[in-house]
Design an enzyme around this catalytic site. Structure first.
Site, PDB file in Angstrom:
ATOM      1  N   ASP A  44      14.559   8.502  81.528  1.00  0.00           N
ATOM      2  CA  ASP A  44      14.999   7.206  81.117  1.00  0.00           C
ATOM      3  C   ASP A  44      15.142   6.858  79.716  1.00  0.00           C
ATOM      4  OD1 ASP A  44      13.133   6.106  83.688  1.00  0.00           O
ATOM      5  OD2 ASP A  44      11.557   5.986  83.193  1.00  0.00           O
ATOM      6  N   ASP A 144      -3.889  -3.367  67.729  1.00  0.00           N
ATOM      7  CA  ASP A 144      -3.814  -1.796  67.041  1.00  0.00           C
ATOM      8  C   ASP A 144      -1.961  -2.970  67.081  1.00  0.00           C
ATOM      9  OD1 ASP A 144      -5.392  -0.384  66.477  1.00  0.00           O
ATOM     10  OD2 ASP A 144      -5.269   0.595  68.502  1.00  0.00           O
ATOM     11  N   THR A 155       6.396  -1.327  83.276  1.00  0.00           N
ATOM     12  CA  THR A 155       5.703   0.302  84.241  1.00  0.00           C
ATOM     13  C   THR A 155       5.553   1.386  83.552  1.00  0.00           C
ATOM     14  OG1 THR A 155       7.298   0.931  85.096  1.00  0.00           O
ATOM     15  CG2 THR A 155       5.953  -0.320  86.522  1.00  0.00           C
ATOM     16  N   TYR A 157       5.200   1.442  78.514  1.00  0.00           N
ATOM     17  CA  TYR A 157       3.952   1.015  77.618  1.00  0.00           C
ATOM     18  C   TYR A 157       3.198  -0.106  77.837  1.00  0.00           C
ATOM     19  CZ  TYR A 157       2.963   1.392  72.817  1.00  0.00           C
ATOM     20  OH  TYR A 157       2.012   1.766  71.249  1.00  0.00           O
ATOM     21  N   SER A 160       0.707   1.760  80.163  1.00  0.00           N
ATOM     22  CA  SER A 160      -0.249   1.617  79.593  1.00  0.00           C
ATOM     23  C   SER A 160      -1.902   1.132  78.900  1.00  0.00           C
ATOM     24  CB  SER A 160       0.523   3.126  78.399  1.00  0.00           C
ATOM     25  OG  SER A 160       1.659   3.723  79.899  1.00  0.00           O
TER      26      SER A 160
END
Length: 254
Positions: A44, A144, A155, A157, A160
């Site tokens: 990717d 953060d 789908t 970062y 996640s």
């Protein structure tokens, strides 16, 4: 549609390089600015860099996975490439534009196909003020970081960070916090694709942040503006039945 003039690109890994050599031996190598299609061999990361590098060209990009995840890639097969290209289905992606102002007063612009991320760069959490279309929506997010993701990048970062997966045709963006401390239970927001989002960094000297648009990083950002660019279109080709829409649905049931 038929594709006769092919241009191949590959990541630096040996597997991708050797695959490119064999495919060039079969199909030749047209100059990139004369190609009917660009065939990218890698993962990717290579697909994103290829789309950025060739956005001024009319040729679509067809990827074959010679990397790891390969969410934006098709399965690798050397035989029957032109037949696969002839039946491939297009997906059109519009990138985000990031305008980041640095602590020294510099201004950096970059495009992101997946997401724009605001990330703390020191030991303390970032403090961000969030405005949407010029209106304050959150006076202070302590986290953060945060990101704005396109459907194509939802789908990556974004997922996640526990953000939502967006259908590829949806005219919405995902605003997702990363490890939010305050408001502790805030999970983010879904915004219209036409929305303009601004992050203002509070206490930048004490709580520095970096802004990242795909692979373009801006250090010590104090203000980051993000908006979609519908006037810029990237076209990716997928094998029938394995396009982005199907992959995004399938991912949610994995």
């Amino acid at each position: 549609m038929t594709f006769e003039r092919l241009h191949f690109v590959a990541s630096a890994v040996e597997l991708a390089q050797s695959s490119m050599e064999r495919l060039i031996a079969r199909h030749g190598q047209s100059p990139v600015d004369e190609a009917d299609v660009i065939v990218a061999l890698g993962g990717d990361g290579l697909m994103l860099s290829t789309l950025h590098a060739t956005q001024h060209l009319p040729a679509p990009v067809y990827g074959m996975n010679r990397g790891t995840v390969g969410f934006l890639m098709n399965e690798y097969e050397e035989r029957g490439l032109k037949a696969r290209l002839a039946t491939a289905e297009p997906a059109v992606l519009n990138p985000l534009r990031m305008r980041a102002t640095t602590a020294e007063g510099g201004l950096v612009e970059a495009l992101a196909i997946n997401e724009v991320s605001i990330l703390r760069s020191g030991p303390q959490a970032a403090k961000l003020r969030i405005l949407v279309d010029g209106k304050e929506r959150m006076a202070e997010l302590v986290a953060d970081g945060a990101l704005i993701a396109t459907p194509a990048g939802s789908t990556a970062y974004n997922y996640s960070a526990h953000g939502p997966i967006l259908p590829i045709g949806a005219d919405i963006l995902a605003l997702t916090p990363m490890s939010a401390f305050r408001p502790r239970r805030w999970r983010g927001a879904l915004l219209p694709k036409a929305a303009s989002v601004t992050f203002e960094v509070r206490e930048p000297g004490k709580r520095p942040v970096n802004a990242v648009a795909d692979s373009t990083e801006v250090r010590d950002a104090v203000r980051v503006e993000v908006e979609s660019r519908p006037d810029i279109a990237h076209t990716i080709l997928f094998d029938p039945g394995h396009g982005l829409e199907e992959r995004l649905i399938r991912e949610q049931f994995a």
